[in-house]
Design a protein around this motif. Sequence first.
Motif, PDB file in Angstrom:
ATOM      1  N   VAL A  48     -22.693   0.419 -32.563  1.00 41.84           N
ATOM      2  CA  VAL A  48     -21.946   0.854 -31.374  1.00 41.84           C
ATOM      3  C   VAL A  48     -21.658   2.353 -31.364  1.00 41.84           C
ATOM      4  O   VAL A  48     -21.304   2.897 -30.325  1.00 41.84           O
ATOM      5  N   GLY A  49     -21.783   3.020 -32.491  1.00 41.06           N
ATOM      6  CA  GLY A  49     -21.451   4.434 -32.580  1.00 41.06           C
ATOM      7  C   GLY A  49     -20.096   4.615 -33.242  1.00 41.06           C
ATOM      8  O   GLY A  49     -19.416   3.646 -33.583  1.00 41.06           O
ATOM      9  N   THR A  50     -19.708   5.863 -33.404  1.00 47.17           N
ATOM     10  CA  THR A  50     -18.410   6.138 -34.030  1.00 47.17           C
ATOM     11  C   THR A  50     -17.280   5.789 -33.071  1.00 47.17           C
ATOM     12  O   THR A  50     -17.493   5.644 -31.863  1.00 47.17           O
ATOM     13  N   VAL A  51     -16.083   5.698 -33.606  1.00 50.74           N
ATOM     14  CA  VAL A  51     -14.915   5.389 -32.789  1.00 50.74           C
ATOM     15  C   VAL A  51     -14.699   6.482 -31.738  1.00 50.74           C
ATOM     16  O   VAL A  51     -14.395   6.193 -30.584  1.00 50.74           O
ATOM     17  N   ASP A  52     -14.890   7.734 -32.145  1.00 53.48           N
ATOM     18  CA  ASP A  52     -14.720   8.842 -31.197  1.00 53.48           C
ATOM     19  C   ASP A  52     -15.703   8.738 -30.034  1.00 53.48           C
ATOM     20  O   ASP A  52     -15.340   8.964 -28.884  1.00 53.48           O
ATOM     21  N   GLU A  53     -16.960   8.415 -30.355  1.00 51.73           N
ATOM     22  CA  GLU A  53     -17.970   8.289 -29.298  1.00 51.73           C
ATOM     23  C   GLU A  53     -17.640   7.142 -28.353  1.00 51.73           C
ATOM     24  O   GLU A  53     -17.730   7.285 -27.123  1.00 51.73           O
ATOM     25  N   VAL A  54     -17.244   6.015 -28.896  1.00 57.24           N
ATOM     26  CA  VAL A  54     -16.914   4.848 -28.064  1.00 57.24           C
ATOM     27  C   VAL A  54     -15.688   5.132 -27.203  1.00 57.24           C
ATOM     28  O   VAL A  54     -15.682   4.861 -25.996  1.00 57.24           O
ATOM     29  N   ALA A  55     -14.645   5.719 -27.806  1.00 60.98           N
ATOM     30  CA  ALA A  55     -13.426   6.043 -27.049  1.00 60.98           C
ATOM     31  C   ALA A  55     -13.744   7.049 -25.946  1.00 60.98           C
ATOM     32  O   ALA A  55     -13.251   6.922 -24.817  1.00 60.98           O
ATOM     33  N   SER A  56     -14.568   8.010 -26.252  1.00 59.97           N
ATOM     34  CA  SER A  56     -14.948   9.017 -25.262  1.00 59.97           C
ATOM     35  C   SER A  56     -15.701   8.369 -24.100  1.00 59.97           C
ATOM     36  O   SER A  56     -15.451   8.689 -22.928  1.00 59.97           O
ATOM     37  N   ARG A  57     -16.618   7.448 -24.405  1.00 58.37           N
ATOM     38  CA  ARG A  57     -17.361   6.744 -23.341  1.00 58.37           C
ATOM     39  C   ARG A  57     -16.415   5.928 -22.464  1.00 58.37           C
ATOM     40  O   ARG A  57     -16.524   5.930 -21.243  1.00 58.37           O
ATOM     41  N   ILE A  58     -15.495   5.219 -23.101  1.00 56.72           N
ATOM     42  CA  ILE A  58     -14.557   4.377 -22.345  1.00 56.72           C
ATOM     43  C   ILE A  58     -13.685   5.238 -21.438  1.00 56.72           C
ATOM     44  O   ILE A  58     -13.494   4.931 -20.255  1.00 56.72           O
ATOM     45  N   LEU A  59     -13.160   6.334 -21.981  1.00 55.17           N
ATOM     46  CA  LEU A  59     -12.313   7.219 -21.180  1.00 55.17           C
ATOM     47  C   LEU A  59     -13.101   7.868 -20.045  1.00 55.17           C
ATOM     48  O   LEU A  59     -12.586   8.052 -18.946  1.00 55.17           O
ATOM     49  N   GLU A  60     -14.359   8.191 -20.306  1.00 55.14           N
ATOM     50  CA  GLU A  60     -15.202   8.773 -19.256  1.00 55.14           C
ATOM     51  C   GLU A  60     -15.435   7.761 -18.135  1.00 55.14           C
ATOM     52  O   GLU A  60     -15.360   8.106 -16.951  1.00 55.14           O
ATOM     53  N   GLU A  61     -15.711   6.505 -18.508  1.00 57.15           N
ATOM     54  CA  GLU A  61     -15.904   5.461 -17.495  1.00 57.15           C
ATOM     55  C   GLU A  61     -14.628   5.245 -16.684  1.00 57.15           C
ATOM     56  O   GLU A  61     -14.677   5.123 -15.457  1.00 57.15           O
ATOM     57  N   CYS A  62     -13.495   5.195 -17.359  1.00 52.36           N
ATOM     58  CA  CYS A  62     -12.215   5.019 -16.659  1.00 52.36           C
ATOM     59  C   CYS A  62     -11.932   6.218 -15.753  1.00 52.36           C
ATOM     60  O   CYS A  62     -11.426   6.060 -14.642  1.00 52.36           O
ATOM     61  N   SER A  63     -12.258   7.403 -16.231  1.00 48.78           N
ATOM     62  CA  SER A  63     -12.051   8.622 -15.446  1.00 48.78           C
ATOM     63  C   SER A  63     -12.908   8.607 -14.195  1.00 48.78           C
ATOM     64  O   SER A  63     -12.440   8.930 -13.096  1.00 48.78           O
ATOM     65  N   GLU A  64     -14.184   8.228 -14.344  1.00 52.92           N
ATOM     66  CA  GLU A  64     -15.067   8.161 -13.182  1.00 52.92           C
ATOM     67  C   GLU A  64     -14.580   7.110 -12.186  1.00 52.92           C
ATOM     68  O   GLU A  64     -14.599   7.345 -10.975  1.00 52.92           O
ATOM     69  N   LYS A  65     -14.144   5.971 -12.691  1.00 53.16           N
ATOM     70  CA  LYS A  65     -13.626   4.916 -11.823  1.00 53.16           C
ATOM     71  C   LYS A  65     -12.388   5.408 -11.060  1.00 53.16           C
ATOM     72  O   LYS A  65     -12.250   5.185  -9.866  1.00 53.16           O
ATOM     73  N   GLN A  66     -11.513   6.127 -11.761  1.00 53.36           N
ATOM     74  CA  GLN A  66     -10.302   6.650 -11.123  1.00 53.36           C
ATOM     75  C   GLN A  66     -10.637   7.754 -10.127  1.00 53.36           C
ATOM     76  O   GLN A  66      -9.997   7.879  -9.090  1.00 53.36           O
ATOM     77  N   MET A  67     -11.648   8.578 -10.425  1.00 54.28           N
ATOM     78  CA  MET A  67     -12.068   9.629  -9.495  1.00 54.28           C
ATOM     79  C   MET A  67     -12.571   9.009  -8.192  1.00 54.28           C
ATOM     80  O   MET A  67     -12.246   9.480  -7.101  1.00 54.28           O
ATOM     81  N   ILE A  68     -13.366   7.953  -8.308  1.00 60.35           N
ATOM     82  CA  ILE A  68     -13.871   7.273  -7.115  1.00 60.35           C
ATOM     83  C   ILE A  68     -12.709   6.693  -6.325  1.00 60.35           C
ATOM     84  O   ILE A  68     -12.640   6.820  -5.102  1.00 60.35           O
ATOM     85  N   LYS A  69     -11.753   6.093  -7.022  1.00 58.38           N
ATOM     86  CA  LYS A  69     -10.579   5.526  -6.362  1.00 58.38           C
ATOM     87  C   LYS A  69      -9.759   6.619  -5.679  1.00 58.38           C
ATOM     88  O   LYS A  69      -9.293   6.449  -4.556  1.00 58.38           O
ATOM     89  N   ALA A  70      -9.614   7.776  -6.341  1.00 60.00           N
ATOM     90  CA  ALA A  70      -8.855   8.882  -5.761  1.00 60.00           C
ATOM     91  C   ALA A  70      -9.551   9.430  -4.524  1.00 60.00           C
ATOM     92  O   ALA A  70      -8.902   9.786  -3.534  1.00 60.00           O
ATOM     93  N   GLU A  71     -10.893   9.488  -4.554  1.00 59.47           N
ATOM     94  CA  GLU A  71     -11.633   9.986  -3.400  1.00 59.47           C
ATOM     95  C   GLU A  71     -11.569   9.006  -2.240  1.00 59.47           C
ATOM     96  O   GLU A  71     -11.467   9.410  -1.084  1.00 59.47           O
ATOM     97  N   GLN A  72     -11.622   7.712  -2.532  1.00 58.98           N
ATOM     98  CA  GLN A  72     -11.617   6.706  -1.467  1.00 58.98           C
ATOM     99  C   GLN A  72     -10.220   6.488  -0.894  1.00 58.98           C
ATOM    100  O   GLN A  72     -10.043   6.447   0.312  1.00 58.98           O
ATOM    101  N   GLU A  73      -9.242   6.341  -1.764  1.00 60.54           N
ATOM    102  CA  GLU A  73      -7.897   6.003  -1.305  1.00 60.54           C
ATOM    103  C   GLU A  73      -6.991   7.209  -1.152  1.00 60.54           C
ATOM    104  O   GLU A  73      -6.046   7.178  -0.378  1.00 60.54           O
TER     105      GLU A  73
END
Length: 195
Positions: A48-73
């Motif tokens: 799966v990769g290092t903990v830092d890499e996995v945490a970074s991916r998860i936070l990036e996905e959450c950030s992108e999801k929130q950006m889309i939500k902020a743009e839409q709503e």
Amino acid sequence: MNKNKFLAELSRKLRRLPKEDYDDAMKYYTEFFLDAGIDENQDVVPMVGTVDEVASRILEECSEKQMIKAEQEGGAKNNSRAVWYVILGIFAAPIAFPIAIALVSVMFALVVTIVAVVGSLLLAGASVAVSGFVVIFAAFWAETFAQGILIVGIGLVCLSLGTMMCIGFFKLGAVIIKGIIKLFKNIGKKSKEQS
């Protein structure tokens, strides 16, 4: 690193996420290890990769999801949440801690400055609108009917101009905040790619 240590470290790195996102991420990796049949002593980093890499991916996905939500709503709550995700992403990225502190400090100063400028512009627009109301009421003390009509006209112009200023400056502030979020998100991606 075995799966228990990996999950404990991942939990520590993601603890500031909202409960729903945190639970989803932890559930995903727990089930992933169960489905893969990982035993207690097996190293999970190659899978799966290092903990830092996995945490970074998860936070990036959450950030992108929130950006889309902020743009839409839109809305201040969604925008502030997007800023928070960007900050978490910067700290989770495998870059030097002092650089992350500097980036967050610059972002905070920039946001505070923009809020102050846009807030003062909004107050200026509101004061123009309020002065329009005051001028309209001043028409009652006009000496002639023509003066009264002129004063009411000036008051209505001030009222409409102040209202338009408030709406325009509010929208300008929203656009600027979204731009700052995208800017720092891109900076976080670039610094992550370089490290």
